[in-house]
Design a protein around this motif. Structure first.
Motif, mmCIF file in Angstrom:
data_model
loop_
_atom_site.group_PDB
_atom_site.id
_atom_site.type_symbol
_atom_site.label_atom_id
_atom_site.label_comp_id
_atom_site.label_asym_id
_atom_site.label_seq_id
_atom_site.Cartn_x
_atom_site.Cartn_y
_atom_site.Cartn_z
ATOM 1 N N ASP A 226 -80.774 63.077 -3.065
ATOM 2 C CA ASP A 226 -82.056 62.382 -3.253
ATOM 3 C C ASP A 226 -82.956 62.565 -2.033
ATOM 4 O O ASP A 226 -84.142 62.877 -2.163
ATOM 5 C CB ASP A 226 -81.821 60.886 -3.483
ATOM 6 C CG ASP A 226 -81.191 60.588 -4.841
ATOM 7 O OD1 ASP A 226 -81.239 61.464 -5.720
ATOM 8 O OD2 ASP A 226 -80.640 59.484 -5.003
ATOM 9 N N LYS A 227 -82.391 62.389 -0.849
ATOM 10 C CA LYS A 227 -83.177 62.502 0.380
ATOM 11 C C LYS A 227 -83.623 63.943 0.627
ATOM 12 O O LYS A 227 -84.753 64.199 1.050
ATOM 13 C CB LYS A 227 -82.368 61.981 1.571
ATOM 14 C CG LYS A 227 -82.092 60.481 1.545
ATOM 15 C CD LYS A 227 -81.291 60.044 2.757
ATOM 16 C CE LYS A 227 -80.972 58.546 2.712
ATOM 17 N NZ LYS A 227 -82.192 57.717 2.783
ATOM 18 N N ASP A 230 -86.355 64.931 -1.861
ATOM 19 C CA ASP A 230 -87.607 64.283 -1.478
ATOM 20 C C ASP A 230 -88.240 64.995 -0.284
ATOM 21 O O ASP A 230 -89.456 65.215 -0.247
ATOM 22 C CB ASP A 230 -87.332 62.815 -1.150
ATOM 23 C CG ASP A 230 -88.609 62.053 -0.814
ATOM 24 O OD1 ASP A 230 -89.495 61.959 -1.689
ATOM 25 O OD2 ASP A 230 -88.731 61.573 0.329
ATOM 26 N N GLN A 233 -89.676 68.439 -1.367
ATOM 27 C CA GLN A 233 -90.896 68.278 -2.156
ATOM 28 C C GLN A 233 -92.067 67.856 -1.278
ATOM 29 O O GLN A 233 -93.226 68.109 -1.626
ATOM 30 C CB GLN A 233 -90.658 67.258 -3.277
ATOM 31 C CG GLN A 233 -89.752 67.797 -4.378
ATOM 32 C CD GLN A 233 -89.454 66.778 -5.454
ATOM 33 O OE1 GLN A 233 -89.518 65.571 -5.223
ATOM 34 N NE2 GLN A 233 -89.135 67.249 -6.642
#
Length: 291
Positions: A226-227, A230, A233
């Motif tokens: 997830d990190k 993120d 992106q």
């Protein structure tokens, strides 16, 4: 009418690109003298000309007045000639490898064959700098397979789809075999439990569902993904804006077969399903290494 000038680094794939475009129905002329480029562009854009798709290949071989090309491109565009420039680029490391494999003399060293390949490459980059600034498309062939280059050219020049200026490569690897020299960002996933020490998974890889389920069963794996997703992106649009053409994201574990492959696969799927103006490819460098 499409008039495409194909140029770039010697050994970067210019000739291959021209042949592929010729197969796609473009009328191709390679290595036209620089002094004839503007006249040629005027002839092929005359109203009674039946040829609608033209490729002109030019390069910075010794003796060519290549410093004039940038000005010619500007002049052709000012006259309304629909000129597109494709620049085939490649990393110095890969270019050196290609020249050593073919045992060819770099074109910029033909008058001094004693010069090292690196010297010829540096000279050529300097000569091509202004033309590269004017390129509508820059394709870095350092990590591209022939099939992938054809797909990219078809997408731009046959299907007329949008051009992705940045190619993001997700690359899994094993630290025991060395960090990839071309990696821009490197992430170490050795903090995750290693499936290698479980008999059931020892001879499998991160391409197998059992290994994938095992690695992803740990909460730290999902949180890390997830990190990382993120962060990428957030970073990628900045790289696009700054004109970067190639981004290699290295994901490493000990042997490059279990954890790194699993994480790279999942990261690729997440970025592939996100909206973004960049190309994406997945490579597993060490997945076939002996265990």
């Amino acid at each position: 009418m499409r008039f495409v000038i194909v140029t770039g680094m010697s050994g970067g794939g210019k000739s291959t690109a021209i042949h592929m475009l010729e197969d796609a129905g473009y009328y191709c002329v390679d290595n036209l003298p620089v002094s004839l480029i503007e006249k040629f562009s005027e002839l092929i854009t005359m109203p009674d000309n039946e040829i609608s798709k033209v490729v002109l290949g030019i390069d910075a071989r010794a003796g060519q007045a290549f410093e004039e090309v940038a000005g010619m491109i500007d002049a052709m565009k000012e006259k309304g000639i629909p000129t597109e420039v494709l620049f085939m680029d490649c990393s110095d490391q890969v270019l050196i490898k290609r020249y050593k494999e073919t045992r060819r003399v770099h074109p910029m060293n033909v008058n001094d064959v004693g010069n090292r390949i690196e010297v010829g490459i540096a000279k050529e980059r300097a000569v091509l700098a202004e033309v590269k600034k004017r390129a509508d498309y820059v394709i870095d062939s350092s990590n591209l397979l022939t099939r992938e280059l054809k797909e990219e050219l078809d997408r731009i020049f046959v299907k007329n789809e949008s051009y992705n200026s940045l190619m993001v490569t997700i690359l899994s690897f094993g630290f025991k075999y060395g960090i990839p020299a071309d990696a821009d960002l490197v992430f170490d996933v050795r903090f995750l439990p290693n499936p290698f020490y479980i008999d059931e998974y020892k001879h499998q890889t991160g391409n197998d569902k059992g290994v994938q389920d095992y690695v992803k069963s740990f909460p730290a794996c999902g949180e890390f993904l997830d990190k990382l997703t993120d962060m990428l992106q957030f970073l990628i649009p900045g790289y696009v804006q700054e004109g970067k053409y190639q981004l290699v994201v290295g994901i490493g574990c000990t042997g490059g077969q279990h954890r790194s492959v699993t994480i790279a696969n999942e990261l690729y799927d997440r970025l592939r399903n996100a909206d973004g103006n960049y190309g994406l490819k997945l490579l597993h460098r060490d997945v076939k290494q002996a265990k």
